[in-house]
Design a protein around this motif. Structure first.
Motif, PDB file in Angstrom:
ATOM      1  N   ASP A   1       4.325   1.024  -5.079  1.00 56.26           N
ATOM      2  CA  ASP A   1       5.235   1.588  -3.938  1.00 56.26           C
ATOM      3  C   ASP A   1       4.919   1.216  -2.613  1.00 56.26           C
ATOM      4  OD1 ASP A   1       7.042   2.850  -2.286  1.00 56.26           O
ATOM      5  OD2 ASP A   1       6.656   4.867  -3.434  1.00 56.26           O
ATOM      6  N   PRO A   2       5.652   0.128  -2.069  1.00 54.98           N
ATOM      7  CA  PRO A   2       5.397  -0.112  -0.607  1.00 54.98           C
ATOM      8  C   PRO A   2       5.404   0.718   0.433  1.00 54.98           C
ATOM      9  CG  PRO A   2       7.608  -1.023  -1.236  1.00 54.98           C
ATOM     10  CD  PRO A   2       6.897  -0.478  -2.465  1.00 54.98           C
ATOM     11  N   SER A   3       6.009   1.712   0.145  1.00 49.69           N
ATOM     12  CA  SER A   3       6.384   2.804   0.964  1.00 49.69           C
ATOM     13  C   SER A   3       5.274   3.540   1.629  1.00 49.69           C
ATOM     14  CB  SER A   3       7.429   3.902   1.004  1.00 49.69           C
ATOM     15  OG  SER A   3       7.168   4.641  -0.216  1.00 49.69           O
ATOM     16  N   ILE A   4       3.948   3.616   0.467  1.00 48.99           N
ATOM     17  CA  ILE A   4       3.076   4.534   0.680  1.00 48.99           C
ATOM     18  C   ILE A   4       1.776   3.569   1.442  1.00 48.99           C
ATOM     19  CG2 ILE A   4       1.021   5.471  -0.601  1.00 48.99           C
ATOM     20  CD1 ILE A   4       2.923   6.129  -3.041  1.00 48.99           C
ATOM     21  N   PRO A   5       1.228   4.322   2.784  1.00 47.18           N
ATOM     22  CA  PRO A   5       0.517   3.427   3.430  1.00 47.18           C
ATOM     23  C   PRO A   5      -0.975   2.986   2.774  1.00 47.18           C
ATOM     24  CG  PRO A   5       1.060   5.536   4.606  1.00 47.18           C
ATOM     25  CD  PRO A   5       1.513   5.621   3.195  1.00 47.18           C
ATOM     26  N   ALA A   6      -1.545   1.742   3.452  1.00 50.02           N
ATOM     27  CA  ALA A   6      -2.519   1.283   2.743  1.00 50.02           C
ATOM     28  C   ALA A   6      -3.806   2.299   2.594  1.00 50.02           C
ATOM     29  CB  ALA A   6      -3.081  -0.016   3.512  1.00 50.02           C
ATOM     30  N   ASP A   7      -3.927   3.048   3.702  1.00 47.71           N
ATOM     31  CA  ASP A   7      -5.037   3.974   3.756  1.00 47.71           C
ATOM     32  C   ASP A   7      -4.987   4.998   2.587  1.00 47.71           C
ATOM     33  OD1 ASP A   7      -2.780   5.197   5.241  1.00 47.71           O
ATOM     34  OD2 ASP A   7      -4.048   6.033   6.814  1.00 47.71           O
ATOM     35  N   ALA A   8      -3.838   5.522   2.413  1.00 45.66           N
ATOM     36  CA  ALA A   8      -3.583   6.481   1.438  1.00 45.66           C
ATOM     37  C   ALA A   8      -4.119   5.663  -0.088  1.00 45.66           C
ATOM     38  CB  ALA A   8      -2.470   7.235   1.218  1.00 45.66           C
TER      39      ALA A   8
END
Length: 551
Positions: A153-160
């Motif tokens: 899912d591209p909407s979830i940030p990379a740090d998460a």
């Protein structure tokens, strides 16, 4: 003549059972005796008429309940032969008032008419149940570890995603559905140690001293169990503050240890007085072997935040009296009053130097409180400092029998101890959400104390921290008499009337302990602002009517 029906206690007990009360197996006895029936009535219509008139045929349900009583007697387990320590346990936060509140909620759902439309549950620190929104970053990481396809899912940030990947890499088979090590996932334990080290200004923390648990409660119970050993023929004793969080009194009862209460100083913002500790300890040593000193900071239910000098005095006392310190610090993020500051017991102890820095200390943290409020997910840790290596081995053996704490709870705890850093994509939103929750709690803490102090017969200390107020109420003599006639402590009598007339559910002070002759209750500050204002308005109106009724 029909059968004579001789039931000793059983019919009465059966009737009670039909009202939903639990019967004590072995406490009822049944004797059925057949009266002689004339020979001419044994056959034909007359016999049928007698049978029809028989109480047994007329009251089949009563007969069924009678037989149930007999069956109860045949069970292997009864209230008379279970662990007596369990029977003596009480947990006021989920006691009779809360049970009644649940019944009222069901009645409202079924259309019953009440003077209110809903039950306001101010009895327990259940943040999300009272409308507090979850922190986005925490839920994103929890979603990712629970359902890995979300990594696409591209909407979830990379740090998460990075945090979630690190957690899954620490899980066997790359899944949170696997057992973890009994002390918890290693990478999360390491992050917890780094968190403690940052919090305490660089004082070292060893990840191998970190034990993850199902909330702070799990860690508290396992460490208390470790010290459950008679000394010189005396029960081990646990010193707890009065008022206290009922987890402690319940666990002490469950483990058949000795509860040693020390009173907090209400006149001094619920401060901890060393002279009171000394009085309590001296008295307790006559009958028990005190081993643990529990300190809750910030306080539950009293909301106080201990000063550094007070903490230093407590540490000196524990060292002098050879007590293991249990520092319950689950509300360390919840400090509101200007001038108040959280000081960890470990930091103060280490900065005091020897011999204090060599003391045994168990400190506890949870993801249920603070700004997180993830109560139901059950994540927490205990840091064990200066424990004998051989004892530590025994502790690890003990927790291994419980397999492992919930991995979902461990994942949430990782978000707390390893939050987004400055420069990472989630940082700004995380900090904004965290600050919003804590600022709103600060405003509500002030509102609650201010409102209670404006009501006749109330006095309330400032809510310096945590999530509760613990005001004192002065009740009229007629109310005390009415409570006595009703067979209830006066504060419980008050709380039941409050619930029945307003729908507000609180916990009476007698459930936490209080000085004899005083009456209190605990309420959370968790209802959202508008709901809290409504609740306080109902409270004030009820109390005014209560005073008029019993003056």
């Amino acid at each position: 003549m029909a059968l004579s029906h001789m039931l000793t206690l059983c019919q009465r007990s059966a009737a009670v059972s039909s009202r939903g009360l639990l019967l004590r197996p072995g406490s009822v006895h049944v004797r059925l005796a057949a009266a002689p029936v004339p020979e001419q009535q044994q056959h034909g219509p007359a016999a049928a008429a007698v049978a029809a008139e028989s109480p047994i045929n007329q009251q089949q349900s009563r007969t069924f309940l009678t037989m149930a009583c007999v069956q109860q007697q045949q069970r292997c387990v009864s209230v008379d032969n279970i662990n007596p320590a369990i029977k003596s346990m009480e947990y006021a936060v989920r006691g009779p008032l809360v049970i009644r509140a649940g019944v009222i909620e069901k009645e409202l759902e079924e259309g019953a008419k009440k003077p209110f439309k809903e039950v306001i549950r101010a009895n327990i620190g259940d943040c999300h149940a009272m409308g507090q929104p979850p922190i986005t970053f925490i839920r994103q990481v929890l979603g990712l570890v629970s359902y890995p396809p979300l990594f696409n899912d591209p909407s979830i940030p990379a740090d998460a995603k990075q945090r979630a990947r690190a957690i899954l890499d620490g899980c066997k088979g790359g899944s949170v559905g696997s057992y973890s090590d009994s002390a918890g996932i290693e990478v999360i334990r390491r992050h917890a140690a780094e968190y403690i080290q940052r919090r305490d200004g660089g004082i070292p923390a060893d990840w191998q001293n970190i034990i993850l648990s199902a909330g702070a409660s799990g860690g508290i119970k396992v460490l208390m169990a470790l010290l459950r050993c008679p000394i010189d023929g005396k029960k081990p004793g646990v010193m707890i503050p009065i008022p206290q969080y009922p987890l402690y009194s319940a666990t002490i009862a469950e483990f058949d240890m000795e509860q040693i209460g020390y009173y907090l100083d209400e006149a001094n913002k619920w401060g901890l007085d060393i002279a009171e500790l000394e009085r309590s300890l001296k008295e307790a040593r006559k009958t028990s072997a005190p081993r643990i000193l529990v300190v809750i900071n910030p306080g539950n239910p009293t909301g106080q935040v201990l000063s550094r000098s007070n903490i230093e005095d407590i540490i000196k006392f524990a060292q002098r009296e050879r007590l293991v310190l249990f520092a319950d610090e689950v509300y360390q993020d919840n400090v509101y009053e200007s001038g108040s500051q959280f000081h960890s017991f470990k930091k103060v102890m280490m900065e005091m130097g020897e011999p204090y820095s060599k003391m045994e200390l168990c400190s506890f943290m949870s993801c249920s409180k603070g700004y997180m409020g993830e109560c139901g997910i059950r994540g927490g840790y205990a840091e064990i400092v200066n424990l004998c290596p051989d004892v530590r081995t025994m502790l690890l053996k003990c927790i291994s029998a419980q397999l492992c704490p919930t991995t979902a709870g461990q994942a949430v705890l990782d978000c707390v101890v390893n939050p987004p850093r400055k420069g990472e994509p989630s940082y700004e939103q995380f900090e904004k959400e965290k600050a919003s929750v804590l600022e709103s709690l600060r405003e509500r803490a002030e509102l609650v104390a201010r409102t209670f102090n404006s009501i006749e017969g109330f006095s309330c200390n400032p809510v310096q921290g945590a999530m509760y107020a613990f005001p004192q109420i002065r009740l009229p003599a007629k109310a005390l008499e009415a409570a006595k006639k009703d067979g209830k402590p006066a504060d419980t009598f008050y709380a039941f009337q409050l619930l029945e007339e307003t729908g507000i559910c609180i916990v009476p002070g007698s459930g936490f302990g209080q000085r004899p002759g005083t009456y209190h209750f605990r309420t959370t500050i968790l209802p959202q602002p508008e709901k809290l204002k409504e609740m306080l308005g109902l409270f004030k109106s009820f109390h005014e009517k209560f005073l008029q009724k019993y003056k």
